[in-house]
Scaffold this motif. Sequence first.
Motif, PDB file in Angstrom:
ATOM      1  N   ASP A  15      56.425  93.566  44.164  1.00 22.58           N
ATOM      2  CA  ASP A  15      56.576  92.421  44.970  1.00 22.58           C
ATOM      3  C   ASP A  15      55.609  91.172  44.770  1.00 22.58           C
ATOM      4  O   ASP A  15      54.249  91.253  44.712  1.00 22.58           O
ATOM      5  CB  ASP A  15      56.481  92.966  46.416  1.00 22.58           C
ATOM      6  N   HIS A  47      60.546  91.600  41.817  1.00 23.36           N
ATOM      7  CA  HIS A  47      60.883  90.826  42.949  1.00 23.36           C
ATOM      8  C   HIS A  47      60.333  89.708  43.220  1.00 23.36           C
ATOM      9  O   HIS A  47      58.977  89.609  43.590  1.00 23.36           O
ATOM     10  CB  HIS A  47      60.965  91.444  44.252  1.00 23.36           C
ATOM     11  N   MET A  49      58.935  86.124  44.689  1.00 25.92           N
ATOM     12  CA  MET A  49      59.158  85.569  46.015  1.00 25.92           C
ATOM     13  C   MET A  49      58.273  84.204  45.659  1.00 25.92           C
ATOM     14  O   MET A  49      56.893  84.156  46.379  1.00 25.92           O
ATOM     15  CB  MET A  49      58.504  86.156  47.363  1.00 25.92           C
ATOM     16  N   ASP A 160      65.572  95.991  50.899  1.00 20.47           N
ATOM     17  CA  ASP A 160      64.228  95.869  50.795  1.00 20.47           C
ATOM     18  C   ASP A 160      63.983  95.495  52.367  1.00 20.47           C
ATOM     19  O   ASP A 160      64.001  94.366  52.590  1.00 20.47           O
ATOM     20  CB  ASP A 160      63.820  94.943  49.884  1.00 20.47           C
TER      21      ASP A 160
END
Length: 207
Positions: A15, A47, A49, A160
Motif C-alpha cells: 500500500d 496498490h 494511492m 481490500d
Amino acid sequence: VRDVLAAGADIIHFDVMENHYVPNLSIGPLVLESLRKADIDCTMDVHLMVKPVDRLVDDFLSAGADIISVHPESTEHLHRTLSSIREGGAKAGIVFNPATPLTVLPEVLALVDLVLIMSVNPGFGGQSFIPSSLDKLSAARTLIEAHHDRTGRRVRLEIDGGIKADNVAEVAMAGADTFVAGSAIFNSGNYSDTIAAFRTALRSIET
Ligand code: ZN
C-alpha cells in the motif's frame, strides 16, 4: 514479509500513500526494491494511492512490481496509465473507492488483469468493512464474467479493507477471488493460525 509468506500468504500487497491522494504517508519504491534485493520473490501487488500517479508507476516497474493498480481519479488519462503498466511488463489493475461507480470498467476491462474493490476509504489500516461493497463486488463479477465469455481472459477480482476470517466467505460469495488482509493478519498473535482460518472459511463455501 518473510514471516507472513512462511505462514502461507500467497501475495504481498503493497500500500503506497503520499499524503495527497490519501491523508497518510507510507512506503515507496525503495522499500520494494530492498525486498527484491533481499531475495523476496513472491508476487508483489502494488496498490498506488498517489496523485499524480504516472511517475511512480515507472518507479515501481523498475523496483520489481508484478501487479500495479491505480485509481481512476489519480490519472487524467486512465487508458494511457493502464497501458504503460502493461508495456512496462507488469499486470495492470484498476481500483474503485467506496463512492466511485464502476462506470469506466467496461471501457478498460480489456486493459486490466485485476479489479480491486475498496471496502473502506483508502488511507488507513484497521477500518471496518463497508457492507455496500458486497453489491459492488457482485456487479464487478458480472462484468468480469461477461468479459471472460467474450474473450476467454481471466481478470482477478480483489477486495481490500476490513477483511477478516469471519467475513472472507461472504466477500468470496459476492465474487471476490483475491483477498487483502492487513491488520487482521499483522495484529494477530499468530500469522499461520490466522491465514489458516482464512483458508478454512474459504473452503467452507466451496462445496
Ligand atoms: Zn491496498
